[in-house]
Design an enzyme around this catalytic site. Structure first.
Site, mmCIF file in Angstrom:
data_model
loop_
_atom_site.group_PDB
_atom_site.id
_atom_site.type_symbol
_atom_site.label_atom_id
_atom_site.label_comp_id
_atom_site.label_asym_id
_atom_site.label_seq_id
_atom_site.Cartn_x
_atom_site.Cartn_y
_atom_site.Cartn_z
ATOM 1 N N SER A 114 -120.640 46.904 -56.271
ATOM 2 C CA SER A 114 -119.188 46.944 -56.452
ATOM 3 C C SER A 114 -118.528 47.572 -55.237
ATOM 4 C CB SER A 114 -118.834 47.773 -57.696
ATOM 5 O OG SER A 114 -117.442 48.019 -57.779
ATOM 6 N N TYR A 124 -119.619 55.667 -62.419
ATOM 7 C CA TYR A 124 -119.679 54.272 -62.004
ATOM 8 C C TYR A 124 -119.813 54.167 -60.485
ATOM 9 C CZ TYR A 124 -118.423 49.323 -61.681
ATOM 10 O OH TYR A 124 -118.408 47.967 -61.419
#
Length: 200
Positions: free
Chosen positions: A142, A155
């Site tokens: 990501s 995350y």
């Protein structure tokens, strides 16, 4: 229609929704023999129903935090297909909360799925990938692994870890002819993304 993945066998983990599902459709349209594994049984069933016209598709329920489950799926791949050329790790979860309210259980859950999970799959699949003449690992990381985002400590850490782990895999596995790459998408309109921002 391109057929550049003709006769290549690919496992897409987290392939029943979001980026994984879109990737699955691209692989099928390019001629791949495809295995979709996902923890979400209902999404997996829906995906199988929608893609059932394709003769080159197998689906399995799989939890990336359960190594016994992963090994069971890989044994089925060997029995039914005999080979594995590509692994795409797209399974993931998000956590949107301030650090002060994040529990250590939350932290562990995110890292177990988003970082340890892909490594579990790669480790279990290694012998099959070594037998392929042109093996590839694709880990969906990501942009949050490159630049921090508020309220996403777990995350961001997991995705940053996955990026570096993939770079290390590329070095370690080069001698076997196995390529390893990570992809770092930005915000994509998926169900996971929408659920993670609904309270913002």
């Amino acid at each position: 229609m391109s057929r550049r993945l003709e006769n290549r066998t690919a496992l897409i983990v987290g392939g029943a929704a979001g980026i994984g599902r879109a990737t699955a459709e691209v692989f099928l349209s390019n001629g791949a023999i495809l295995v979709i594994a996902d923890k979400d049984a209902s999404a997996l069933e829906q995906t199988e129903e929608e893609l059932k016209a394709c003769e080159k598709l197998l689906t399995f329920k799989m939890d990336v935090t359960d190594t016994d489950c992963i090994n069971s799926v890989l044994r089925e791949i060997v029995l039914k297909l005999g080979r594995l050329d590509t692994v795409v790790n797209s399974a993931g979860i998000d956590l949107n909360c301030p650090f002060e309210t994040m529990s250590m259980s939350d932290w562990s859950d995110v890292l177990n799925v988003n970082l340890t999970g892909p490594i579990n799959v790669c480790h279990a699949a290694l012998s099959l990938l070594k037998a392929s003449p042109a093996a590839s690992i694709i880990n969906i990381a990501s942009g949050a692994g490159l630049l921090p985002i508020a309220n996403r400590t777990a995350y961001c850490a997991a995705k940053a870890g996955l990026i570096m782990a993939t770079k290390s895999l590329a070095l370690d596995l080069a001698e076997f002819g196995i390529r390893a790459n990570s992809i770092c998408p930005g915000a994509i309109d998926t169900a996971l993304f929408r659920s993670s921002i609904k309270n913002e």
